[in-house]
Design an enzyme around this catalytic site. Structure first.
Site, PDB file in Angstrom:
ATOM      1  CB  CYS A 269      -6.742  -1.301   3.994  1.00 51.00           C
ATOM      2  SG  CYS A 269      -7.630   0.050   4.791  1.00 51.00           S
TER       3      CYS A 269
ATOM      4  CD  GLU B 122      -7.068   1.659   1.152  1.00 51.37           C
ATOM      5  OE1 GLU B 122      -7.095   2.911   1.285  1.00 51.37           O
ATOM      6  OE2 GLU B 122      -6.051   0.976   1.351  1.00 51.37           O
TER       7      GLU B 122
ATOM      8  CB  CYS C  86      -3.471   6.156   6.282  1.00 50.58           C
ATOM      9  SG  CYS C  86      -2.691   5.059   5.062  1.00 50.58           S
TER      10      CYS C  86
ATOM     11  CG  ASN D   9      -1.912   1.060   1.336  1.00 51.33           C
ATOM     12  OD1 ASN D   9      -2.256   1.425   2.451  1.00 51.33           O
ATOM     13  ND2 ASN D   9      -2.387   1.582   0.235  1.00 51.33           N
TER      14      ASN D   9
ATOM     15  CG  HIS E 128     -12.557   0.565   8.103  1.00 54.42           C
ATOM     16  ND1 HIS E 128     -11.728   0.360   7.028  1.00 54.42           N
ATOM     17  CD2 HIS E 128     -11.943   1.512   8.863  1.00 54.42           C
ATOM     18  CE1 HIS E 128     -10.656   1.119   7.143  1.00 54.42           C
ATOM     19  NE2 HIS E 128     -10.765   1.833   8.247  1.00 54.42           N
TER      20      HIS E 128
HETATM   21  N1  LIG Z   1      -8.862   4.979   1.960  1.00 54.83           N
HETATM   22  C1  LIG Z   1      -8.824   5.324   3.379  1.00 54.83           C
HETATM   23  C2  LIG Z   1      -7.493   6.017   3.741  1.00 54.83           C
HETATM   24  C3  LIG Z   1      -6.278   5.076   3.608  1.00 54.83           C
HETATM   25  C4  LIG Z   1      -6.351   3.929   4.586  1.00 54.83           C
HETATM   26  C5  LIG Z   1      -5.460   2.726   4.309  1.00 54.83           C
HETATM   27  N2  LIG Z   1      -4.573   2.777   3.197  1.00 54.83           N
HETATM   28  C6  LIG Z   1      -4.754   2.218   5.571  1.00 54.83           C
HETATM   29  O1  LIG Z   1      -3.629   1.701   5.491  1.00 54.83           O
HETATM   30  O2  LIG Z   1      -5.386   2.322   6.665  1.00 54.83           O
HETATM   31  C7  LIG Z   1     -10.013   6.268   3.701  1.00 54.83           C
HETATM   32  O3  LIG Z   1     -10.457   7.019   2.813  1.00 54.83           O
HETATM   33  O4  LIG Z   1     -10.461   6.247   4.858  1.00 54.83           O
END
Ligand SMILES: N[C@H](CCC[C@H](N)C(=O)O)C(=O)O
Length: 282
Positions: A223, A214, A73, A11, A165
């Site tokens: 993620c 995501e 993140c 990621n 989530h």
């Molecule tokens: N797409 C996520 C942010 C990146 C989260 C992810 N890449 C991680 O490692 O937690 C959002 O809009 O809430």
């Protein structure tokens, strides 16, 4: 503009050091889209800014590859911790990082001066419908709630790690409808700020298979906040136990996640530098 491309389990983000670089606020969303573009930019899942903070040694800001800003993140936090320690912005191996979703505590694990793995105390998950946010009657948590979408009957468990989530348990992770239902659920009207969509297969109480669509980035290799949400959801559904470290198998590798008896979620995993460079702004 100088950048460092880093990844946590595949990621990847373009990291910009705002202790040294200066960016205009109104340009950030467009810049994130530009640098993330694999054809005309550098190529990544988005952009992360390593910023000075008034309340911690460092602050993280996260932009998805559609230019939207997120409040947290997990993979990004491990890379920011590595970056801050290796660039001398922190001296101790345990320190706080400010996010838009609140303060977290990171501990870097080193070989010499090189950070190879990071543990982040992600704080307590938020479980109420309002905290996600999600439309509907106020509830203290959303566990295995019937959720129909595109003529498919699913069961939703919802967890916020500062970002939203939606977790769905499946029998076979290889049959999970990530690319078909992921984008539909992401922007479902029941989620006013959209949602990250996770599909989880329970191997055992100590082992999960995991895939993610995501919010703002689509399918990614991993993620971190989603893996935390998956373990919290597994415990809420009686598949796993508090106080035990669960191995989450993501496309890009494994994370160790524990929802402790005290209520905090601990995430441990790798953080790696891919390259450094200079991006020619348009
Ligand atoms: N797409 C996520 C942010 C990146 C989260 C992810 N890449 C991680 O490692 O937690 C959002 O809009 O809430």
């Amino acid at each position: 503009m100088k950048f460092t491309k880093m990844h946590g389990l595949g990621n990847s983000y373009i990291y910009v050091d705002l202790f040294k670089e200066t960016l205009e606020e109104e340009q950030l969303a467009r810049l994130a889209v530009e640098v993330a573009d694999k054809n005309k930019g550098i190529g990544s899942d988005g952009m992360i800014l390593v910023c000075p903070s008034n309340v911690a040694p460092v602050k993280m800001r996260v932009f998805n590859n559609d230019g939207s800003e997120a409040k947290n993140c997990g993979n990004g936090l491990r890379c920011v911790a590595k970056f801050a320690y290796e660039h001398g912005y922190v001296k101790d191996q345990t320190f706080q990082i400010e996010t838009l979703g609140g303060l977290v505590t990171a501990t870097v694990h080193t070989e010499g001066e090189r950070v190879h793995t990071v543990t982040v105390n992600m704080g307590k998950p938020r479980l109420t419908r309002e905290s996600l946010p999600m439309l509907g009657p106020s509830t203290d948590k959303i566990v295995a709630e019937p959720f129909e979408v595109a003529e498919t009957k699913l069961e939703l468990t919802a967890v916020s790690m500062g970002n939203p989530h939606g977790v769905f348990f499946v029998e076979d992770i290889n049959q999970a409808p990530v690319d078909t239902l992921g984008p539909i659920i992401e922007k479902d009207e029941r989620f006013p700020e959209w949602v990250n969509v996770e599909f989880v297969e329970v191997v055992s109480e100590l082992e999960l298979h995991f895939r993610v669509w995501e919010r703002g980035s689509g399918i990614t290799q991993a993620c971190g906040t989603g893996a935390c949400a998956a373990v919290v959801a597994s415990i809420l559904n009686g598949h796993s136990n508090k106080g035990e470290s669960v191995t989450v198998h993501l496309l890009g590798g494994d994370l160790e996640i524990e929802w402790t008896e005290s209520g905090d979620v601990l995430m441990t995993g790798a953080a790696e530098v891919i390259c450094e460079g200079v991006f020619e702004r348009k």
